[in-house]
Scaffold this motif. Structure first.
Motif: not given
Length: 73
Positions: A40-48, A50-60
């Motif tokens: 959900g939107r709660q998992h979107l942090k600065q276009r990345t 994030v689940i449990d504080g860990h990014p799944c994949v960055s834009n780069e």
């Protein structure tokens, strides 16, 4: 999924459509379908994502994957 099929799907569904968002999440994050279903939107942090504080994949990383795929890698 073969690169040809991925390219066809991406050509059919432009970025921003519901179909393309789900496709991109499944193709580029490594998340399981069950995990994606709870996103959900709660998992979107600065276009990345994030689940449990860990990014799944960055834009780069996503750009690198797309670039490599277009080169046949």
């Amino acid at each position: 999924m073969p690169a040809v099929d991925m390219a066809k799907f991406e050509a059919r569904w432009p970025r921003g459509t519901r179909e393309r968002v789900i496709f991109d999440i499944l193709a580029y994050t490594g998340l399981r379908i069950g995990d994606v279903a709870t996103l959900g939107r709660q998992h979107l942090k600065q276009r990345t994502i994030v689940i449990d504080g860990h990014p799944c994949v960055s834009n780069e990383q996503r750009s690198a994957v797309a670039s490599n795929r277009s080169k046949g890698v």
